[in-house]
Design a protein around this motif. Structure first.
Motif, PDB file in Angstrom:
ATOM      1  N   UNK A 186       0.917  -1.163   0.141  1.00  0.00           N
ATOM      2  CA  UNK A 186       0.071   0.177  -0.099  1.00  0.00           C
ATOM      3  C   UNK A 186       0.746   1.165  -0.005  1.00  0.00           C
ATOM      4  N   UNK A 187       0.785   2.166  -1.227  1.00  0.00           N
ATOM      5  CA  UNK A 187       1.549   3.271  -1.129  1.00  0.00           C
ATOM      6  C   UNK A 187       0.807   4.349  -0.135  1.00  0.00           C
ATOM      7  N   UNK A 188       1.733   5.223   0.459  1.00  0.00           N
ATOM      8  CA  UNK A 188       1.173   6.333   1.544  1.00  0.00           C
ATOM      9  C   UNK A 188       2.035   7.605   1.137  1.00  0.00           C
ATOM     10  N   UNK A 189       1.593   8.709   1.308  1.00  0.00           N
ATOM     11  CA  UNK A 189       2.209   9.977   1.210  1.00  0.00           C
ATOM     12  C   UNK A 189       2.901  10.237   2.817  1.00  0.00           C
ATOM     13  N   UNK A 190       2.707   9.497   3.531  1.00  0.00           N
ATOM     14  CA  UNK A 190       3.506   9.447   4.963  1.00  0.00           C
ATOM     15  C   UNK A 190       3.487   8.012   5.479  1.00  0.00           C
ATOM     16  N   UNK A 191       4.493   7.723   6.318  1.00  0.00           N
ATOM     17  CA  UNK A 191       4.076   6.380   7.329  1.00  0.00           C
ATOM     18  C   UNK A 191       2.928   6.418   8.373  1.00  0.00           C
ATOM     19  N   UNK A 207       4.306  -7.843   8.704  1.00  0.00           N
ATOM     20  CA  UNK A 207       3.922  -6.338   8.424  1.00  0.00           C
ATOM     21  C   UNK A 207       5.134  -5.265   8.509  1.00  0.00           C
ATOM     22  N   UNK A 208       5.392  -4.480   7.512  1.00  0.00           N
ATOM     23  CA  UNK A 208       6.624  -3.533   7.685  1.00  0.00           C
ATOM     24  C   UNK A 208       6.275  -2.569   6.642  1.00  0.00           C
ATOM     25  N   UNK A 209       7.366  -1.526   6.983  1.00  0.00           N
ATOM     26  CA  UNK A 209       7.227  -0.048   6.134  1.00  0.00           C
ATOM     27  C   UNK A 209       8.439   0.149   5.487  1.00  0.00           C
ATOM     28  N   UNK A 210       8.610   0.626   4.351  1.00  0.00           N
ATOM     29  CA  UNK A 210       9.653   1.017   3.712  1.00  0.00           C
ATOM     30  C   UNK A 210       9.452   2.562   3.318  1.00  0.00           C
ATOM     31  N   UNK A 216      11.317  17.464  -0.025  1.00  0.00           N
ATOM     32  CA  UNK A 216      10.867  18.287   1.127  1.00  0.00           C
ATOM     33  C   UNK A 216       9.779  17.535   1.834  1.00  0.00           C
ATOM     34  N   UNK A 217       9.569  17.730   3.183  1.00  0.00           N
ATOM     35  CA  UNK A 217       8.670  17.179   3.924  1.00  0.00           C
ATOM     36  C   UNK A 217       8.852  15.707   4.521  1.00  0.00           C
ATOM     37  N   UNK A 218       7.805  15.089   4.938  1.00  0.00           N
ATOM     38  CA  UNK A 218       7.951  13.488   5.584  1.00  0.00           C
ATOM     39  C   UNK A 218       8.121  12.766   4.147  1.00  0.00           C
ATOM     40  N   UNK A 219       8.694  11.483   4.683  1.00  0.00           N
ATOM     41  CA  UNK A 219       9.003  10.516   3.505  1.00  0.00           C
ATOM     42  C   UNK A 219       7.823   9.844   2.941  1.00  0.00           C
ATOM     43  N   UNK A 220       7.656   9.485   1.649  1.00  0.00           N
ATOM     44  CA  UNK A 220       6.599   8.566   1.297  1.00  0.00           C
ATOM     45  C   UNK A 220       6.881   7.030   1.932  1.00  0.00           C
ATOM     46  N   UNK A 221       5.884   6.365   1.730  1.00  0.00           N
ATOM     47  CA  UNK A 221       6.036   5.047   2.701  1.00  0.00           C
ATOM     48  C   UNK A 221       5.344   4.096   1.522  1.00  0.00           C
ATOM     49  N   UNK A 222       5.827   2.838   1.895  1.00  0.00           N
ATOM     50  CA  UNK A 222       5.092   1.396   1.025  1.00  0.00           C
ATOM     51  C   UNK A 222       4.885   0.686   2.281  1.00  0.00           C
ATOM     52  N   UNK A 223       3.739   0.373   2.776  1.00  0.00           N
ATOM     53  CA  UNK A 223       3.341  -0.423   3.717  1.00  0.00           C
ATOM     54  C   UNK A 223       3.050  -2.086   3.175  1.00  0.00           C
ATOM     55  N   UNK A 224       3.976  -2.643   3.660  1.00  0.00           N
ATOM     56  CA  UNK A 224       3.932  -4.277   3.259  1.00  0.00           C
ATOM     57  C   UNK A 224       3.353  -5.128   4.304  1.00  0.00           C
ATOM     58  N   UNK A 225       2.422  -6.287   3.644  1.00  0.00           N
ATOM     59  CA  UNK A 225       2.045  -7.480   4.538  1.00  0.00           C
ATOM     60  C   UNK A 225       1.714  -8.597   3.921  1.00  0.00           C
ATOM     61  N   UNK A 226       1.763  -9.469   4.461  1.00  0.00           N
ATOM     62  CA  UNK A 226       1.835 -11.073   3.893  1.00  0.00           C
ATOM     63  C   UNK A 226       0.516 -11.827   4.391  1.00  0.00           C
ATOM     64  N   UNK A 227      -0.028 -12.467   3.628  1.00  0.00           N
ATOM     65  CA  UNK A 227      -1.203 -13.279   3.997  1.00  0.00           C
ATOM     66  C   UNK A 227      -0.454 -14.627   4.385  1.00  0.00           C
ATOM     67  N   UNK A 228      -0.923 -14.936   5.547  1.00  0.00           N
ATOM     68  CA  UNK A 228      -0.398 -16.298   6.135  1.00  0.00           C
ATOM     69  C   UNK A 228      -0.670 -17.445   4.932  1.00  0.00           C
ATOM     70  N   UNK A 229       0.287 -18.495   5.037  1.00  0.00           N
ATOM     71  CA  UNK A 229       0.371 -19.554   3.893  1.00  0.00           C
ATOM     72  C   UNK A 229      -0.619 -20.858   4.456  1.00  0.00           C
TER      73      UNK A 229
END
Length: 229
Positions: A186-191, A207-210, A216-229
């Motif tokens: 999930x893309x986000x303009x801020x974490x 679940x983690x965030x890159x 300028x300003x706060x960083x963009x972010x990508x939220x990552x998460x995995x569906x359990x196997x």
């Protein structure tokens, strides 16, 4: 979405203006950039694309090494995510859900074709004209990866109805679309710390965030998460 830091002189030039199913959509040129405006709200432009490329790359990197994974990209936008996915031979099917007919037209036969023509010609690519919020609840298709980029993030939606996509119910629908071990990005303009918690409560793991630094300003972010196997 892409945040603009353009400082081009002069006034933006309106290339096309249409009344779509969700209101007015405008394509503008400002200096060397193309910009998309919806109901008077700036959505995205062609200034960068780093975070959209990371959205796709991070999702692929989080997978378990499966062959030719299928990806759903929520939102066509200016085409950065689609073009980057189509340039990667490891992807299988590349489906893009876009609700605005005008944006699809601008890519197929308008100024945005310069960014996406090669990707649209790729036999792996499929454009689905639909509201993503409805699509995730109604489709019977499944994917290895779902990339969401229809808003400026879970806490900054373009339209009020999109808020449900980032709720427990919406995330449950996204999880249903994913095959076991599949990745939601999930893309986000801020974490968002709160959204990371919502993902865990919805049953996602790893679940983690890159973060992606911006000019300028706060960083963009990508939220990552995995569906359990």
């Amino acid at each position: 979405m892409t945040t603009s830091y353009d400082v081009s002189p002069g006034s933006p030039e309106v290339i096309d203006r249409r009344e779509g199913p969700y209101g007015e959509v405008v394509l503008r040129r400002h200096g060397g950039l193309l910009q998309i405006i919806a109901n008077g709200c700036f959505l995205m432009d062609t200034s960068d694309g780093r975070s959209e490329r990371l959205l796709v790359d991070a999702a692929l990197g989080a997978l378990d090494g499966r062959t030719a994974p299928d990806v759903l990209i929520g939102g066509l936008g200016v085409g950065f995510s689609l073009a980057h996915a189509a340039a990667e031979p490891r992807w299988g099917r590349i489906a893009v859900v876009e609700r605005e007919p005008a944006i699809i037209d601008w890519h197929r036969s308008g100024p945005l074709a310069e960014l996406s023509a090669r990707a649209l010609a790729d036999p792996r690519t499929e454009i689905v004209e639909a509201d993503l919020v409805a699509y995730v609840h109604e489709t019977s298709d499944t994917y290895d990866v779902v990339c969401l980029d229809i808003d400026n993030g879970p806490e900054w939606t373009v339209t009020e109805g999109n808020e449900s996509l980032y709720s427990g119910t919406g995330l449950a629908a996204c999880k249903r679309l994913l095959r076991p071990g599949g990745v939601l990005a999930v893309w986000s303009a801020r974490p968002s710390t709160d959204f990371a918690g919502t993902l865990r409560n919805a049953g996602f793991q790893q679940v983690r965030t890159e973060e992606i630094p911006v000019a300028r300003g706060v960083p963009d972010a990508v939220h990552l998460a995995v569906r359990p196997g």
